[in-house]
Design an enzyme around this catalytic site. Structure first.
Site, mmCIF file in Angstrom:
data_model
loop_
_atom_site.group_PDB
_atom_site.id
_atom_site.type_symbol
_atom_site.label_atom_id
_atom_site.label_comp_id
_atom_site.label_asym_id
_atom_site.label_seq_id
_atom_site.Cartn_x
_atom_site.Cartn_y
_atom_site.Cartn_z
ATOM 1 N N ASP A 42 0.683 -1.367 -0.148
ATOM 2 C CA ASP A 42 -0.456 0.353 0.173
ATOM 3 C C ASP A 42 0.847 1.271 0.221
ATOM 4 O O ASP A 42 0.492 2.234 0.749
ATOM 5 C CB ASP A 42 -1.065 0.109 1.173
ATOM 6 N N HIS A 245 24.740 0.855 -18.061
ATOM 7 C CA HIS A 245 23.754 1.756 -16.343
ATOM 8 C C HIS A 245 23.636 0.735 -15.603
ATOM 9 O O HIS A 245 23.051 0.644 -15.195
ATOM 10 C CB HIS A 245 22.108 0.879 -17.810
ATOM 11 N N ASP A 262 26.992 9.006 -13.620
ATOM 12 C CA ASP A 262 25.971 9.366 -14.543
ATOM 13 C C ASP A 262 24.703 10.042 -13.834
ATOM 14 O O ASP A 262 24.498 9.163 -13.579
ATOM 15 C CB ASP A 262 26.155 8.633 -15.425
ATOM 16 N N ASP A 273 21.695 16.512 -17.390
ATOM 17 C CA ASP A 273 22.397 15.041 -17.805
ATOM 18 C C ASP A 273 23.686 15.252 -17.626
ATOM 19 O O ASP A 273 23.906 15.430 -18.803
ATOM 20 C CB ASP A 273 22.165 14.249 -18.596
ATOM 21 N N HIS A 352 27.230 2.803 -27.961
ATOM 22 C CA HIS A 352 26.642 3.963 -27.885
ATOM 23 C C HIS A 352 26.661 4.972 -28.847
ATOM 24 O O HIS A 352 27.534 5.402 -28.784
ATOM 25 C CB HIS A 352 26.183 4.702 -26.610
ATOM 26 N N HIS A 356 21.729 12.303 -27.309
ATOM 27 C CA HIS A 356 20.065 11.774 -27.052
ATOM 28 C C HIS A 356 19.973 13.989 -26.989
ATOM 29 O O HIS A 356 20.391 14.701 -26.166
ATOM 30 C CB HIS A 356 19.900 11.120 -26.395
ATOM 31 N N HIS A 363 15.645 10.902 -22.012
ATOM 32 C CA HIS A 363 15.906 11.140 -22.911
ATOM 33 C C HIS A 363 14.266 11.383 -24.206
ATOM 34 O O HIS A 363 13.259 10.984 -24.166
ATOM 35 C CB HIS A 363 15.827 9.831 -23.559
ATOM 36 N N GLU A 386 27.976 13.008 -25.532
ATOM 37 C CA GLU A 386 28.488 12.198 -24.312
ATOM 38 C C GLU A 386 29.460 10.856 -24.576
ATOM 39 O O GLU A 386 29.508 9.647 -25.147
ATOM 40 C CB GLU A 386 27.725 11.129 -23.089
ATOM 41 N N TYR A 390 35.648 2.193 -22.846
ATOM 42 C CA TYR A 390 34.913 0.986 -21.758
ATOM 43 C C TYR A 390 36.084 0.526 -22.004
ATOM 44 O O TYR A 390 35.801 -0.498 -23.059
ATOM 45 C CB TYR A 390 33.525 0.810 -21.815
ATOM 46 N N ARG A 408 33.107 8.697 -19.492
ATOM 47 C CA ARG A 408 32.453 9.186 -20.023
ATOM 48 C C ARG A 408 32.376 10.435 -19.624
ATOM 49 O O ARG A 408 32.644 11.052 -18.250
ATOM 50 C CB ARG A 408 31.291 8.159 -19.733
ATOM 51 N N GLU A 410 29.634 14.023 -20.604
ATOM 52 C CA GLU A 410 29.262 14.687 -21.399
ATOM 53 C C GLU A 410 27.862 15.246 -20.462
ATOM 54 O O GLU A 410 28.220 15.637 -19.607
ATOM 55 C CB GLU A 410 27.583 13.302 -20.330
#
Length: 445
Positions: A42, A245, A262, A273, A352, A356, A363, A386, A390, A408, A410
């Site tokens: 709940d 991710h 990130d 972002d 990647h 975006h 996104h 970005e 890796y 990375r 970005e």
């Protein structure tokens, strides 16, 4: 940092007017609010309004439906929402109610959501086209079909039912892609808050602490400035930075680890972002710096492609070319540059795209290609740049010193009338600046 007020009702009216003009006579728009989601038994997840409804009204309550009826004499904008209920409001907080919504958001009329089954079929009657988001919510789809069937049952009164059911995204996504002045004000604030959060994380990092502790410091700053995380923050130390991710955020941070964060702040519905990668011990190793320098160079190469009239995908091409050149120089790839880029050999270490759209959604909406061709940049578009590298644990084809390094960088970029504006430019980016920032802020001292 002083709070910024919400978007004014005149702006919401202007947005709805533009959409009504796109829909045209004979159409009708029906947009449902987001649903409340059960977290456990709940208890519920924090409610976040549907982005389109938020964009058009600013209304932040669940159990609501917005209806736009072009050319309707008694008002083109109608909101169905929850009635005031003193008992429920004592538990869940105040509701605006049908009496309060018109003045608050410049809406023509509002009715209790409980009356929608009686009222909406009459609004649909005589309309040739329904614009809605079909397929997103099965319950909403079912209700929409029930209203349509009731309209069909009214055919004997002389008005035919709608002949077309059309995807609203085709219209509203393009409208949302170009940000107005109020949106940009909020996006700048979201970016500024995210910068402060990342700086706090760089100050707080200590070898031996846990990733979630760094996440807590970052998100404390977001909350302090009346923002929330725009998405689940990624705090990856060492080889966790190679997981695109990664959101577990439970591992201990080692002395020689790089930390990839990130994370973006959401302010009044608008997302930022940012990604930065920095050394837990305050200084990059030689190998870490070499890879980091390549990514910084790729970030700048992509940014150099941004101007009104430029082709969007040129950023990605510039980034992958720069990354591939760097990997060739360090010996992580072998062959001819043109062949490696054409064959996508870089995808082993950069799987990647380079960015975006950004806005009410992290996104954000908007097509990247028009008639099969990469779209042309226009003032008011906001997107991320970005690039990253890796090098997985299992990359046995490269020297061991490179393995387990994830990087990375970005930033959030606005296309202006004359070029671009990096909304997140205040946050240190290159290796020297990061080390100087960390040293000046007594990190690890």
């Amino acid at each position: 940092m002083k709070p910024i007020t919400k978007v004014g009702k005149a702006r919401y009216q202007s947005r709805r007017k533009r959409l009504l003009e796109s829909v045209g006579e004979g159409g009708i728009v029906i947009i449902g609010a987001a649903s409340e989601k059960v977290r456990s038994r709940d208890t519920y997840y924090a409610f976040r309004q549907d982005s389109d409804l938020l964009y058009l009204t600013g209304f932040e309550e669940p159990e609501a439906i917005l209806v736009l009826v072009p050319g309707r004499k008694h008002g083109e904008c109608i909101l169905f929402c929850r009635d005031r209920d003193p008992h429920r409001e004592a538990w869940d907080g105040a509701r605006l109610g049908p009496d309060g919504a018109p003045d608050a958001f410049g809406i023509d009329d509002a009715y209790p959501i409980t009356d929608i089954d009686d009222i909406l079929p009459g609004l649909i009657e005589g309309r040739g086209r329904i614009f809605a988001h079909f397929g997103r919510d099965s319950e909403f789809d079912s209700r929409l079909m029930s209203w349509l069937n009731r309209t069909r049952a009214m055919m004997h009164m002389g008005n035919p039912p709608p002949r077309e059911l059309l995807d609203l995204s085709v219209l509203i996504n393009e409208q949302r892609l170009i940000k107005d002045k109020d949106e940009l004000l909020l996006m700048r604030r979201a970016a500024d808050i995210a910068v402060l959060g990342h700086e706090a994380a760089m100050r707080a990092v200590q070898p031996g602490m846990y990733e979630y502790q760094l996440q807590a410091e970052l998100e404390r700053v977001f909350k302090w400035h009346d923002a929330t995380p725009a998405y689940t923050s990624i705090v990856g130390a060492g080889s966790n930075g190679c997981v695109l991710h990664y959101v577990t955020n439970r591992d201990r941070i080692g002395k020689n680890d790089l930390v990839l964060i990130d994370a973006g702040a959401e302010y009044r519905g608008y997302a930022s972002d940012i990604t930065r990668t920095f050394p837990a011990g305050g200084r990059f190793s030689k190998a870490q710096r070499q890879l980091h320098d390549i990514v910084v160079k790729a970030n700048r190469a992509a940014l150099a492609q941004v101007e009104p009239g430029a082709v969007y995908e040129l950023q990605h091409l510039a980034a992958v070319t720069t990354l591939t050149e760097g990997l060739l120089e360090l010996g992580l790839l072998k062959g001819k540059l043109e062949t490696l880029v054409r064959n996508g050999a870089y995808k082993r270490f950069y799987p990647h795209k380079t960015g975006h759209w950004l806005g009410l959604d992290t996104h954000d909406v908007g097509d990247y290609r028009i008639d099969g061709e990469s779209r042309i940049l226009e003032p008011g578009m906001v997107f991320t740049i970005e690039p990253g590298l890796y090098i997985p644990h299992d990359a046995t084809e490269v020297d061991a010193k490179w393995r387990g390094i994830g990087i990375r960088i970005e930033d959030d970029v606005l296309v202006t009338e004359t070029g671009y504006d990096v909304l997140t430019d205040a946050l240190v980016r290159d290796a020297d600046s990061i080390e100087q920032f960390m040293a000046a802020n007594n990190v690890n001292n």
